[in-house]
Design an enzyme around this catalytic site. Structure first.
Site, short mmCIF file in Angstrom:
data_model
loop_
_atom_site.label_atom_id
_atom_site.label_comp_id
_atom_site.label_asym_id
_atom_site.label_seq_id
_atom_site.Cartn_x
_atom_site.Cartn_y
_atom_site.Cartn_z
CE1 TYR A 61 -25.76 -26.29 17.48
CE2 TYR A 61 -24.71 -26.84 19.56
CZ TYR A 61 -25.57 -26.06 18.83
OH TYR A 61 -26.24 -25.03 19.45
CD1 TRP A 97 -32.41 -43.56 26.27
CD2 TRP A 97 -30.75 -42.83 24.96
NE1 TRP A 97 -32.77 -43.80 24.97
CE2 TRP A 97 -31.77 -43.38 24.14
CE3 TRP A 97 -29.61 -42.32 24.36
CZ2 TRP A 97 -31.67 -43.42 22.76
CZ3 TRP A 97 -29.51 -42.35 22.98
CH2 TRP A 97 -30.53 -42.90 22.19
#
Length: 309
Positions: free
Chosen positions: A137, A203
């Site tokens: 990306y 996370w």
């Protein structure tokens, strides 16, 4: 831009694109062109060429992109580089061919090296290795910046680029599989609250530092720069203020009203350790953000999950 200038906002259904449309309308711009992906597939070169030949927009905001969080970026690596390069290449090239007066390309601060000095200055581009999880990306977005500069150099096009920090706001993506950290946390805490869960799992270690900007501010900055910035290279758009993921989690917990515990899953990736933009260039151009993080998160939470405007 004049109030009757023909303005194409590519990606108008997304968070940034819809915010740009709203900002333009609030400032009295009346000739705004939009197309859904079903009406105009920006990956299709012929369709994009046909659109520009027919509509001949004067100004273009290129906010269309395939975006996602750590999971999506790392899982769909081929899709992210392929689709983003095609979208931006088609729109930038056809903007040149059809004589667009000015184009603004939206990138992302993931273009910076993973271990670049902080805060991130525009000149740090291409000075080190990228973060592995979103490298495809990032490379696509770097290509977009360089493409705008190349068309400026070779053809004299007034194509500019902006690099927003982490964004959130109305029309954000709350899918836990492919959303960014802030909307994902809002959804996690909301669902934990309504389900009376004991814990919310976050996370990583919670230590990475991030900067967040409300999409309304981002849109305002884009329109401002479209009016006031005409140089090669790009401009960081952010707040210059950072917060740890741990503190962000506790802030969202407080806003949502979740009364359970937060558990940090240290087996999961942290991503880039720190990502703070240097906004000196933007500040010198005369723009500053207006929405503080707590106020912004409260607003988007109320709008999305409590149906409060």
């Amino acid at each position: 831009m004049n109030h009757n200038s023909k303005i194409f906002v590519a990606g108008h259904r997304g968070m940034v694109g819809s915010a740009i449309v709203n900002d333009l309308k609030s400032k009295g711009y009346t000739n705004i062109i939009t197309r859904t992906s079903s009406e105009l597939n920006l990956i299709n070169q012929d369709k994009v060429a046909e659109f520009f030949e027919t509509e001949k927009p004067e100004y273009v905001f290129l906010a269309a992109a395939k975006v996602g969080g750590i999971i999506a970026n790392n899982t769909y690596r081929a899709d992210f580089i392929y689709e983003n390069i095609l979208i931006q290449s088609n729109v930038i090239h056809q903007s040149y061919k059809s004589g667009v007066k000015k184009l603004l390309f939206l990138g992302s601060t993931c273009i910076y090296p993973k271990l670049a000095p902080q805060p991130l200055k525009e000149e740090y581009l291409l000075t080190g290795l990228l973060e592995e999880t979103n490298e495809p990306y990032a490379i696509a977005k770097i290509s977009g910046i360089k493409m705008c500069d190349a068309y400026r150099y070779q053809y004299g096009c007034n194509f500019i680029s902006v690099m927003p920090t982490n964004l959130y706001g109305f029309n954000d993506n709350y899918d836990l599989e492919n959303s960014h950290v802030l909307p994902a946390l809002i959804r996690k805490f909301h669902e934990a609250k309504i389900n009376n869960s004991d814990n919310v799992v976050v996370w990583g270690t919670g230590t990475p530092l991030r900067e967040f900007l409300h999409a309304t501010d981002m849109a305002n900055a884009c329109v401002y720069l479209m009016q006031h910035y005409n140089e090669k290279g790009f401009v960081n758009i952010g707040t210059g203020v950072e917060i740890s993921i741990k503190d962000l989690a506790y802030l969202i917990k407080d806003i949502v009203g979740f009364e359970g515990n937060i558990v940090f899953d240290e087996s999961k990736p942290n991503g880039t350790p720190r990502k703070l933009t240097d906004i000196t260039k933007l500040t010198n151009l005369g723009w500053k953000y207006s929405i503080e993080l707590r106020d912004g998160i409260t607003k988007v939470y109320n709008e999305k999950f409590l149906a409060v405007k």
